[in-house]
Design a protein around this motif. Structure first.
Motif, PDB file in Angstrom:
ATOM      1  N   VAL A 277       0.863  -1.179   0.000  1.00  0.00           N
ATOM      2  CA  VAL A 277       0.000   0.000   0.000  1.00  0.00           C
ATOM      3  C   VAL A 277       0.897   1.225   0.000  1.00  0.00           C
ATOM      4  O   VAL A 277       1.863   1.298   0.771  1.00  0.00           O
ATOM      5  N   ILE A 278       0.607   2.161  -0.890  1.00  0.00           N
ATOM      6  CA  ILE A 278       1.371   3.414  -0.925  1.00  0.00           C
ATOM      7  C   ILE A 278       0.413   4.547  -0.567  1.00  0.00           C
ATOM      8  O   ILE A 278      -0.595   4.747  -1.232  1.00  0.00           O
ATOM      9  N   ALA A 279       0.724   5.251   0.522  1.00  0.00           N
ATOM     10  CA  ALA A 279      -0.095   6.401   0.921  1.00  0.00           C
ATOM     11  C   ALA A 279       0.568   7.653   0.367  1.00  0.00           C
ATOM     12  O   ALA A 279       1.681   8.002   0.734  1.00  0.00           O
ATOM     13  N   ASN A 280      -0.154   8.300  -0.505  1.00  0.00           N
ATOM     14  CA  ASN A 280       0.330   9.513  -1.165  1.00  0.00           C
ATOM     15  C   ASN A 280      -0.123  10.737  -0.422  1.00  0.00           C
ATOM     16  O   ASN A 280      -1.043  10.664   0.365  1.00  0.00           O
ATOM     17  N   ARG A 281       0.423  11.898  -0.778  1.00  0.00           N
ATOM     18  CA  ARG A 281      -0.072  13.172  -0.264  1.00  0.00           C
ATOM     19  C   ARG A 281      -0.149  13.186   1.253  1.00  0.00           C
ATOM     20  O   ARG A 281      -1.124  13.668   1.826  1.00  0.00           O
ATOM     21  N   VAL A 282       0.846  12.622   1.894  1.00  0.00           N
ATOM     22  CA  VAL A 282       0.870  12.632   3.356  1.00  0.00           C
ATOM     23  C   VAL A 282       1.452  13.971   3.812  1.00  0.00           C
ATOM     24  O   VAL A 282       2.427  14.459   3.247  1.00  0.00           O
ATOM     25  N   HIS A 283       0.805  14.574   4.817  1.00  0.00           N
ATOM     26  CA  HIS A 283       1.250  15.881   5.308  1.00  0.00           C
ATOM     27  C   HIS A 283       1.848  15.759   6.693  1.00  0.00           C
ATOM     28  O   HIS A 283       1.303  16.277   7.664  1.00  0.00           O
ATOM     29  N   ALA A 284       2.955  15.038   6.791  1.00  0.00           N
ATOM     30  CA  ALA A 284       3.603  14.920   8.089  1.00  0.00           C
ATOM     31  C   ALA A 284       4.300  16.244   8.397  1.00  0.00           C
ATOM     32  O   ALA A 284       4.607  17.020   7.503  1.00  0.00           O
ATOM     33  N   LEU A 285       4.534  16.506   9.683  1.00  0.00           N
ATOM     34  CA  LEU A 285       5.294  17.700  10.079  1.00  0.00           C
ATOM     35  C   LEU A 285       6.565  17.242  10.761  1.00  0.00           C
ATOM     36  O   LEU A 285       6.559  16.232  11.468  1.00  0.00           O
ATOM     37  N   PRO A 286       7.660  17.980  10.578  1.00  0.00           N
ATOM     38  CA  PRO A 286       8.870  17.597  11.309  1.00  0.00           C
ATOM     39  C   PRO A 286       8.661  17.816  12.805  1.00  0.00           C
ATOM     40  O   PRO A 286       7.862  18.670  13.194  1.00  0.00           O
ATOM     41  N   GLY A 287       9.351  17.059  13.595  1.00  0.00           N
ATOM     42  CA  GLY A 287       9.263  17.220  15.049  1.00  0.00           C
ATOM     43  C   GLY A 287       8.084  16.471  15.608  1.00  0.00           C
ATOM     44  O   GLY A 287       7.205  16.029  14.877  1.00  0.00           O
ATOM     45  N   ALA A 340      -2.268  -8.872   6.941  1.00  0.00           N
ATOM     46  CA  ALA A 340      -0.958  -8.832   7.591  1.00  0.00           C
ATOM     47  C   ALA A 340       0.144  -9.045   6.561  1.00  0.00           C
ATOM     48  O   ALA A 340      -0.030  -9.800   5.612  1.00  0.00           O
ATOM     49  N   GLY A 341       1.256  -8.364   6.757  1.00  0.00           N
ATOM     50  CA  GLY A 341       2.391  -8.568   5.863  1.00  0.00           C
ATOM     51  C   GLY A 341       2.413  -7.615   4.683  1.00  0.00           C
ATOM     52  O   GLY A 341       3.382  -7.569   3.941  1.00  0.00           O
ATOM     53  N   VAL A 342       1.354  -6.841   4.506  1.00  0.00           N
ATOM     54  CA  VAL A 342       1.345  -5.865   3.429  1.00  0.00           C
ATOM     55  C   VAL A 342       1.898  -4.551   3.973  1.00  0.00           C
ATOM     56  O   VAL A 342       1.375  -4.006   4.939  1.00  0.00           O
ATOM     57  N   GLU A 343       2.969  -4.118   3.363  1.00  0.00           N
ATOM     58  CA  GLU A 343       3.644  -2.938   3.896  1.00  0.00           C
ATOM     59  C   GLU A 343       2.996  -1.635   3.433  1.00  0.00           C
ATOM     60  O   GLU A 343       2.525  -1.528   2.310  1.00  0.00           O
ATOM     61  N   LEU A 344       2.971  -0.655   4.335  1.00  0.00           N
ATOM     62  CA  LEU A 344       2.437   0.670   4.009  1.00  0.00           C
ATOM     63  C   LEU A 344       3.598   1.646   3.862  1.00  0.00           C
ATOM     64  O   LEU A 344       4.398   1.813   4.785  1.00  0.00           O
ATOM     65  N   THR A 345       3.738   2.237   2.692  1.00  0.00           N
ATOM     66  CA  THR A 345       4.784   3.228   2.465  1.00  0.00           C
ATOM     67  C   THR A 345       4.148   4.606   2.365  1.00  0.00           C
ATOM     68  O   THR A 345       3.187   4.788   1.618  1.00  0.00           O
ATOM     69  N   ARG A 346       4.658   5.542   3.149  1.00  0.00           N
ATOM     70  CA  ARG A 346       4.093   6.894   3.126  1.00  0.00           C
ATOM     71  C   ARG A 346       4.932   7.794   2.224  1.00  0.00           C
ATOM     72  O   ARG A 346       6.154   7.783   2.298  1.00  0.00           O
ATOM     73  N   VAL A 347       4.257   8.548   1.397  1.00  0.00           N
ATOM     74  CA  VAL A 347       4.960   9.513   0.545  1.00  0.00           C
ATOM     75  C   VAL A 347       4.482  10.908   0.912  1.00  0.00           C
ATOM     76  O   VAL A 347       3.294  11.229   0.785  1.00  0.00           O
ATOM     77  N   GLN A 348       5.393  11.702   1.386  1.00  0.00           N
ATOM     78  CA  GLN A 348       5.084  13.076   1.785  1.00  0.00           C
ATOM     79  C   GLN A 348       4.661  13.866   0.549  1.00  0.00           C
ATOM     80  O   GLN A 348       5.220  13.703  -0.537  1.00  0.00           O
ATOM     81  N   GLU A 349       3.656  14.714   0.710  1.00  0.00           N
ATOM     82  CA  GLU A 349       3.207  15.515  -0.419  1.00  0.00           C
ATOM     83  C   GLU A 349       4.324  16.434  -0.898  1.00  0.00           C
ATOM     84  O   GLU A 349       5.069  17.009  -0.102  1.00  0.00           O
ATOM     85  N   LEU A 350       4.406  16.569  -2.212  1.00  0.00           N
ATOM     86  CA  LEU A 350       5.409  17.478  -2.773  1.00  0.00           C
ATOM     87  C   LEU A 350       4.966  18.910  -2.491  1.00  0.00           C
ATOM     88  O   LEU A 350       3.818  19.157  -2.150  1.00  0.00           O
TER      89      LEU A 350
END
Lengths: 372, 309
Positions: A277-287, A340-350
């Motif tokens: 699973v690829i999660a796109n447009r993730v809006h993580a914040l530093p810290g 179970a076993g399916v990896e989730l990859t997060r992609v920070q929004e550009l």
């Protein structure tokens, strides 16, 4: 657990599925770029009619066959080609390959019903996308083919397309239209008079010319039926075989995740191997997210700017933090519901939309990194 | 001041790129009108059940009218069910055809017939609007969630295309009637929704141009999830934020993101407004945990001008 890098290295085909607007096409292109960086000869085939992929890959237009992408600077080791499905062209080429004679081919290509139907019947796009995938696979020109699926909430239709096509072309159908005998017996007669009634009604509704075209279409198709069924079968084998992996692209918003959950359940039901699973447009914040409001307020208080700017900064930060928290909670809940076993990859929004190869390289780097 | 009497067409259709909030806009229009005393039917023609979810009702059987609130009902149409209904009602001895609806030849026509399902679904919208199925026109407003742009263009273009394909017969007559309803600007408005980002805005521009090519009346250009416009001096302040501690980094990242996207928004919206010669109706970003009725109600107040004077 398999990282995306491993997935790309060990498969012949990757199918990207997801609801509309989640960045599926961009993700497919970035996966292609990453595969090329890993040294694989890669083809990315998109179905989306928008010129998104072309722009992101720096191509003016995409051909059916696939255009080489100039990856110098971003993927020196590999080879990346990109193509867009040309539905009409693919169907015409299919007819050319499988028509029993030149006359049959010309008659089919000129048939008005064929011209309308080839691009519009349910499953036409999906069948042809799978057919092109098979052909690319058989050509052995690539180590890996990445395919984008139609932008509908029904990616599951993609898997069922061959069956739907077979249902449409079931021998009963052409038997009805062509009046061929099959099986024999008393029952057939009664059915045939019913068919005559039905045909009569269709004629009233659609006009006699249409019905003549339809009947010619089915006559021509009947000669290719064996080939069509064989190709549909081949497509089914390829999609459900060990060389193919399904990758689900999601966005961390509530409606999109609800749609993705439906899709995931559908794939599981259909026995399709969802591998990542690829999660796109993730809006993580530093810290850390648990920084107190007071600490932030104190820092904003010290910023040398007028009140309007400080108020804007304060609101912007609170909104961003709330978005980051909500997204993280939603994605965690989603991941718990996935096999179970399916990896989730997060992609920070550009910082803006992806429109250059450099932007794609940035996404590819996030995909390479695995779990964020 | 020049006063213009604004027309509020009784059939309002909503489309846009996937994920821009089409269903939200459709739901907000329906809620706004029903709160102002109108009798409203909200119809879902997209594959996903987004609209019913936002209105807080479960989808019934295709074609069933499900009450949502006072003056507001929901329905969803499925082309195949609509076709069966159409045949029984309009084809001579149509009821006699019922046993054939499960027949392979009939099924072949439904799935392969050129646009049969699209034509029937959109034809049923017209029936509801004109009260053809019940006798009296019960709806002041019919709002349609027509799904993503490609799907909607196919759906809305189908009546005219079918009328051209079939020179005569029932399909030709039916298609001609439906096309006339869709092309009448006093009856129909197609609203196009975008998000303030390059690709959705561009797709909205293309959709508006294609609607115009097909003589379909374009309603509003709605830009959903707009960023607040940053005040003067916002960009200069970013450089003064400390990058040495995590809080400063977090503040800076949030500010940079807001500035970046609002710049994309302002440039993109201005370009699109010039391209389609139409001002955008901006709706704000709402950041609630789950998008539901509360958000729809909030937006309905901002969009009420589209359905009532």
């Amino acid at each position: 657990m398999k990282a995306l890098v491993e997935l790309l290295a060990s498969h012949r085909a990757i199918v990207c599925v997801g609801t509309g607007g989640v960045g599926k096409t961009t993700t497919a292109a970035a996966l292609g770029l990453l595969a090329a960086q890993l040294g694989r000869r890669t083809m990315v085939l998109t179905i989306d009619p928008a010129r998104q992929l072309a722009r992101a890959l720096g191509l003016a237009s995409l051909g059916r066959v696939g255009e080489p992408v100039d990856t110098q600077g971003v993927a020196p080791a590999g080879l990346l080609h990109a193509g867009m499905l040309d539905l009409k062209g693919s169907w015409d080429a299919f007819i050319e390959r499988h028509a029993p004679s030149e006359q049959a081919r010309d008659a089919m290509l000129a048939n008005p019903f064929y011209q309308r139907v080839s691009t519009s019947f349910a499953g036409a796009t999906e069948f042809m996308a799978i057919e092109e995938l098979c052909r690319l696979d058989e050509s052995r020109a690539y180590d890996l083919i990445i395919i984008d699926t139609p932008p509908s909430g029904r990616a599951i239709d993609f898997l069922r397309a061959p069956q739907r096509l077979e249902a449409l072309l079931a021998p009963e159908v052409s038997r009805w239209i062509l009046g061929k005998k099959g099986g024999g017996g008393g029952a057939l007669k009664a059915v045939t008079s019913g068919a005559r009634f039905l045909v009569g009604q269709l004629e009233r509704a659609l006009g006699t010319k249409t019905l003549r075209d339809v009947s010619a279409f089915f006559t021509l198709l009947d000669a290719m039926f064996g080939d069509l069924r064989a190709r549909a079968e081949r497509g089914r084998e390829l999609l459900t075989g060990p060389g193919t992996a399904f990758v689900l692209v999601v966005a961390p918003t509530a409606p999109e995740l609800a749609g993705a959950a439906e899709l995931e359940a559908g794939l599981r039901e259909a026995g399709a191997p969802l591998e990542a699973v690829i999660a796109n447009r993730v809006h993580a914040l530093p810290g850390p997210l648990e920084v107190s409001e007071e600490a932030a307020a104190r820092m904003i208080e010290q910023v040398k700017a007028d009140d309007a700017v400080r108020a804007w900064l304060s609101q912007t930060w609170r909104d961003a933090r709330s978005v980051a928290r909500l997204e993280s909670e939603r994605l965690e809940a989603f991941a718990r519901g996935v096999e179970a076993g399916v990896e989730l990859t997060r992609v920070q929004e550009l910082s803006s939309d992806a429109h250059s190869l450099a932007d794609l390289a940035q996404v590819a780097a996030a995909l390479r990194g695995g779990v964020a | 001041m020049l006063r213009v009497t604004q027309v509020h067409p009784p059939l309002q259709i909503v489309t846009g790129k996937g994920g821009v909030g089409k269903s939200t806009v459709a739901a907000a229009l329906a809620v706004a009108a029903s709160r102002r005393g109108k009798q409203v039917l909200a119809i879902e023609l997209s594959e996903s059940a987004g609209l019913s979810g936002l209105l807080g009702v479960a989808r019934g059987e295709p074609g069933a009218i499900v009450p949502v609130a006072r003056g507001l009902a929901h329905s969803w149409f499925d082309g195949e069910a609509a076709l069966a209904e159409f045949i029984v009602r309009n084809v001579p001895f149509g009821a006699r055809l019922k046993p054939f609806f499960g027949h392979p030849l009939y099924r072949a026509f439904v799935s392969a017939g050129p646009g049969v399902r699209e034509l029937m679904a959109i034809g049923k919208v017209r029936d509801e609007l004109l009260g053809l199925s019940t006798g009296a026109p019960p709806w002041d407003l019919v709002v349609v969630d027509a799904g993503a742009s490609g799907h909607a263009l196919q759906l809305l273009g189908m009546p005219a295309a079918t009328a051209r394909t079939f020179a005569s017969g029932l399909a030709h007559r039916e298609a001609t009637k439906v096309a006339a309803t869709l092309e009448d600007p006093n009856t129909t408005a197609v609203h196009v929704v975008a998000r303030p980002e390059v690709m959705p805005l561009e797709e909205a521009g293309e959709t508006i141009e294609r609607l115009r090519e097909r003589n379909l009346p374009v309603g509003r250009l709605v830009v959903n999830q707009c960023w607040a416009v940053p005040p003067n001096g916002a960009s200069q302040v970013i450089d003064t934020l400390s990058l040495t501690d995590p809080l400063g980094q977090s503040l800076r990242a949030a500010a940079e993101r807001a500035l970046g996207w609002s710049a994309v928004q302002e440039q993109g919206v201005a370009r699109l407004e010039a391209r389609v010669r139409k001002p955008a109706l901006r709706l704000p970003r709402l950041l609630g945990p789950a998008f539901g009725r509360a958000e729809v109600d909030q937006l309905s107040e901002l969009i009420a001008g589209e359905v009532t004077s």
